[in-house]
Scaffold this active site. Sequence first.
Site, PDB file in Angstrom:
ATOM      1  N   MET A 118      50.430 -13.785  43.426  1.00 48.32           N
ATOM      2  CA  MET A 118      49.120 -14.198  44.151  1.00 48.32           C
ATOM      3  C   MET A 118      48.117 -13.675  43.466  1.00 48.32           C
ATOM      4  O   MET A 118      48.475 -12.409  42.870  1.00 48.32           O
ATOM      5  CB  MET A 118      49.209 -13.791  45.497  1.00 48.32           C
TER       6      MET A 118
ATOM      7  N   CYS B  57      42.889 -15.711  49.256  1.00 49.67           N
ATOM      8  CA  CYS B  57      43.713 -16.233  48.239  1.00 49.67           C
ATOM      9  C   CYS B  57      42.925 -16.081  46.998  1.00 49.67           C
ATOM     10  O   CYS B  57      42.003 -16.751  46.648  1.00 49.67           O
ATOM     11  CB  CYS B  57      44.056 -17.789  48.460  1.00 49.67           C
TER      12      CYS B  57
END
Length: 394
Positions: free
Chosen positions: A318, A104
């Site tokens: 993201m 992430c």
Amino acid sequence: MSHAAQIRIPATYMRGGTSKGVFFRLEDLPEVAKVPGAARDALLQRVIGSPDPYGKQIDGMGGATSSTSKTVIVSKSTRPAHDVDYLFGQVAIDKAFVDWSGNCGNLSAAVGPFAIASGLVDRARVPRDGIAIVRIWQANIAKTIIAHVPMTDGAVQETGDFELDGVTFPAAEVQLEFMDPAAEEEGAGGAMFPTGNLVDDLEVPGVGTLKATMINAGIPTIFIEAAAIGYAGTELQDAINGDDKALTMFETIRAHGALRMGLIQSLDQIATRQHTPKVAFVAGPADYVASSGKHVRATDIDLLVRAISMGKLHHAMMGTAAVAIGTAAAIPGTLVNRAAGGGERQSVRFGHPSGTLRVGAEATLVDGTWTVTKAVMSRSARVLMEGRVRVPAG
């Protein structure tokens, strides 16, 4: 009838970039969860509140979106020239599943601050005032991330005037360097372009043959052209997330792209790989109104990008996909580079549903093969709550 008490685990709830997650020190986890496996997965699911057939994660710390259903485990690193090891778990919302296949990028911004505050970084390497350099080993993808963490009066500085579209309030800037971001273990022998091509014809049943740039950088990503699937590239979440036909189309594209990239060996395996690869669609710059009401002008951006994460259009972008965007934009001939106007470039500013983001990448052509030494972007991070999270014993 007796009932076992809940167990209490030291934890920190943090925002990193446009995501939120529950952070743990590896040493604080119960013994059975200190090693990978079913026990660890079950614990993290219960912490987040999954699987939840209602899709709300009411009985846990999750926020019922891909951006808020996340967990992080950090430990001191035994790897040379690294301070900490960082492991990321993307928890499925309505399924009993934790995806460990990728990083992430947004929560990467919170790892350095968490590591310093948790005593995991040698204090001799942390200045009282200035910038602390935290060397992070990203264990999911075996890559190095360098975090530049601001310090004030011996503590991590969290407040500041750095603004990040997709986050309401300003905070302190944390610059991240994703070193050698092309994947080593994903796809065909770890190639940045696993098919060997900058652009492929991707055959997708029920959709057609799409031009696609499939890249392993930051996170495996499949880039397609917005116009080829009937979009302008200016869409916000409501235009796609309420359209079951569109979401099915994107999942079909994702499955066939993953197969072509060598990430899966059969289409049915995509169900156990929800976090990666990502699907994104690109277009040239255009005016639009972001989800906050902010007017984004075509003259202020190089291209438009929208990305699908965990089956939904992401509310912003993201962080790992931003690395993929910056990397692909730096390489002439990719769909991302073409959408940005073509030519050689070291950075791009792209428009996403919440606003804009700038990301840079250093790409070079060596013996006919493209390599990227690093991708750079800035995020922010902040502790939201710290203490102990509780889960039912067993």
